[in-house]
Every structure is written in C-alpha cells, then in structure tokens.
Scaffold this motif. Sequence first.
Motif, PDB file in Angstrom:
ATOM      1  N   GLN A  54      44.417  40.687  36.622  1.00 31.55           N
ATOM      2  CA  GLN A  54      45.775  41.178  36.836  1.00 31.55           C
ATOM      3  C   GLN A  54      46.108  42.379  35.951  1.00 31.55           C
ATOM      4  O   GLN A  54      46.650  43.390  36.444  1.00 31.55           O
ATOM      5  CB  GLN A  54      46.788  40.044  36.596  1.00 31.55           C
ATOM      6  CG  GLN A  54      48.224  40.395  36.948  1.00 31.55           C
ATOM      7  CD  GLN A  54      48.392  40.778  38.408  1.00 31.55           C
ATOM      8  OE1 GLN A  54      47.694  40.256  39.261  1.00 31.55           O
ATOM      9  NE2 GLN A  54      49.306  41.703  38.689  1.00 31.55           N
ATOM     10  N   PRO A  55      45.818  42.340  34.641  1.00 28.65           N
ATOM     11  CA  PRO A  55      46.093  43.541  33.823  1.00 28.65           C
ATOM     12  C   PRO A  55      45.310  44.762  34.282  1.00 28.65           C
ATOM     13  O   PRO A  55      45.833  45.885  34.251  1.00 28.65           O
ATOM     14  CB  PRO A  55      45.656  43.101  32.409  1.00 28.65           C
ATOM     15  CG  PRO A  55      45.754  41.621  32.428  1.00 28.65           C
ATOM     16  CD  PRO A  55      45.368  41.213  33.812  1.00 28.65           C
ATOM     17  N   ALA A  58      47.026  46.056  37.425  1.00 28.22           N
ATOM     18  CA  ALA A  58      48.294  46.704  37.069  1.00 28.22           C
ATOM     19  C   ALA A  58      48.039  48.063  36.427  1.00 28.22           C
ATOM     20  O   ALA A  58      48.775  49.035  36.671  1.00 28.22           O
ATOM     21  CB  ALA A  58      49.082  45.802  36.119  1.00 28.22           C
ATOM     22  N   LYS A  59      46.989  48.146  35.623  1.00 20.20           N
ATOM     23  CA  LYS A  59      46.643  49.413  34.979  1.00 20.20           C
ATOM     24  C   LYS A  59      46.197  50.441  36.003  1.00 20.20           C
ATOM     25  O   LYS A  59      46.515  51.632  35.898  1.00 20.20           O
ATOM     26  CB  LYS A  59      45.541  49.163  33.952  1.00 20.20           C
ATOM     27  CG  LYS A  59      45.232  50.356  33.061  1.00 20.20           C
ATOM     28  CD  LYS A  59      44.176  49.979  32.035  1.00 20.20           C
ATOM     29  CE  LYS A  59      43.855  51.165  31.133  1.00 20.20           C
ATOM     30  NZ  LYS A  59      42.810  50.818  30.133  1.00 20.20           N
ATOM     31  N   ASP A  74      38.100  52.443  34.830  1.00 16.73           N
ATOM     32  CA  ASP A  74      38.793  51.163  35.042  1.00 16.73           C
ATOM     33  C   ASP A  74      38.261  50.447  36.277  1.00 16.73           C
ATOM     34  O   ASP A  74      38.095  49.214  36.270  1.00 16.73           O
ATOM     35  CB  ASP A  74      40.302  51.401  35.181  1.00 16.73           C
ATOM     36  CG  ASP A  74      40.945  51.819  33.872  1.00 16.73           C
ATOM     37  OD1 ASP A  74      40.365  51.515  32.814  1.00 16.73           O
ATOM     38  OD2 ASP A  74      42.017  52.463  33.910  1.00 16.73           O
ATOM     39  N   HIS A 244      52.110  35.375  36.492  1.00 17.95           N
ATOM     40  CA  HIS A 244      53.248  36.248  36.797  1.00 17.95           C
ATOM     41  C   HIS A 244      54.578  35.726  36.246  1.00 17.95           C
ATOM     42  O   HIS A 244      55.623  36.305  36.552  1.00 17.95           O
ATOM     43  CB  HIS A 244      53.379  36.406  38.319  1.00 17.95           C
ATOM     44  CG  HIS A 244      52.146  36.956  38.968  1.00 17.95           C
ATOM     45  ND1 HIS A 244      51.736  38.256  38.823  1.00 17.95           N
ATOM     46  CD2 HIS A 244      51.205  36.349  39.767  1.00 17.95           C
ATOM     47  CE1 HIS A 244      50.614  38.448  39.505  1.00 17.95           C
ATOM     48  NE2 HIS A 244      50.273  37.304  40.086  1.00 17.95           N
TER      49      HIS A 244
END
Length: 321
Positions: A54-55, A58-59, A74, A244
């Motif tokens: 998830q991080p 999101a990044k 990434d 979340h």
Amino acid sequence: MDLQPEELQYLTIPQLLQESISIKKRSPRTFYFITLSLIFPLSFAILAHSLFTQPLLAKLDSSDPPNSDRSRHDWTKLLIFQFSYLIFLFAFSLLSTAAVVFTVASLYTGKPVSFSSTISAIPKVFKRLLITFLWVALLMFAYNAVFFVFLVILFVALDMNSVGLAVIAGLLIAVLYFGVHVYFTALWHLGSVISVLEPVYGLAAMRKAYELLKGKVKMAMGLVFVYLLLCALIGITFGSIVVHGGGKYGTLTRTLVGGLLVGVLVVVNLVGLLVQSVFYYVCKSYHHQTIDKTALYDHLGGYLGDYVPLKSNIQLENLDI
C-alpha cells in the motif's frame, strides 16, 4: 480418525469438520510446531502483504511522472516485492500441505508421529506437490484464457445499447467463472493429497482427483466456497481496519485487530488443511475403496528413506458390496 473407513462416506460437512478438528488432539505437539513454523508465517504473509504494498502504491500515485528514474525505481521495488511474495506464498502453502497431509496419514496408519519426522519427509513430498501445482497452474491459465476470449466475443457481439442484457450476461458469466474456479480449487486440493499418499502426482493425480470427486462434488465445492469466503472476509476486515483505518482507529486498536485476524486466519488455514486431508478418505470410502494401511505405512516411510517396495500398494481397489 475414530470412525471405520466404511463409515466415513456418510459424514456431513459439520461432522467432517468435527472429525478433522479432533485429529490435532492426537498429536498436539506436532501440529503446534507445524502451525508455528509453517502455517503462521503463511497466514501472516497473506495479510501483511498489503501493509507493504500500500505505501509503495500510494507513493507511485503521487510521485514523479511514470518515465522518471525515481518512478521506475519504485516500480522495480514493487515488482521484486510482489514476485518474492508469490514465491514465499506458494512455497509455504505447499510446505504446509505436505506437513499436514503426511502427519494425518501417519496417524491414520499408526506410524510414529513427530515434528522432526514430518520435516524430514517434506523435501520429497514437496517435489511431488510442486509438479501437481504446476499442472494446476497450467490448466487454470488455459481456462482463464478461454474465459477471456469468450468474454470479449460476447461483449463485442452484444449491441452496445443493450446495457441490461450486457449486465445479465456478465453476471451469468461471472457465476459460471467462479463456479468453475471453486471446482478447480477443490480438484487441486484433492490432487495434492493424492500426490502425497499415492504413487501418482502431476496430471495423473489430477485425473485421480477428478474420479474421486464424483458423487462428492457438492460437498467439496461447499467446503472450498466457505473457506474462500472466510479468507475474503478476513482480508477485507484487515484491509479496512488495519491497512486503511489509520484515520479512524488508533495504533493500538489496529495492532490488536491485526493480531486477532492473523490468529483467526491461522486457525482457518489449519482446519482447512485438516479437512482437505480427511476429505480424501471420505471420497475413498464413498467409492467403496479400501486402503492397505501396511502399504501406506511403507509408502510414507519412503519419504523418510526407509521404503521397501511391496507387491501391494495404496491404490484403492473396488470392493464388492
């Protein structure tokens, strides 16, 4: 298993669950170490996977343009992580299956059971399970490819103005798709047990599983559906609260809920593997076939290096009843 082999065919789903759960009481220490060393890491990885991805996602959503060096870096990290996760997932899934099926069969034949003997048997069992899994993956890939082709043909053929018809057709296809998916999963689980307990594996084990499932398809699909539903509910709850839920729930709440859900998934996976093992004997009983416990005993011993071939084998023979 306390029941006679010929009585297993009459087990209902609740009785099958009860019989499966009672097995771990016969060797609690062995199942404790199997759970701690194999099933717990597997369950933890399944749920914690989203905490790490998830991080990164999101990044990527808020980072530099897709063609930038940082963005490519990434994406590379995400793909490496996903690949490593899948390898870990499949490896520990097969290892857990091998350990539980071997232990249950050892208890069934009266073979001495210990965690060390189970671990010693896993390398040879793992190879057979892996070959069976690769055949299952190939069959599932072919099925998904055919499904995708028919789905494209259907929506191209439909009149774009017939939205209602398209929705109905889509729902019907989805039901058929998931129905076949559940059946394939049941077939795979039974084929995995056969790969451990009989002298066949790979495609031959899948053929044997297909024959054994006859007459027990509804029970098998019901068990798989409940298992997948429980896993989905656990995953959804974990995602909404732990992953979340940072804005609604505190760190302590999320940690406690996360730990509880991991524990629940561990129990679900352990019971699922026990049911998978016992269901094999149920199918054998339903087809009025018997298992030569002496031959099975020696077959299991082969994984430990002390196998002496016998004229008889554990292939089930039809009985005249």
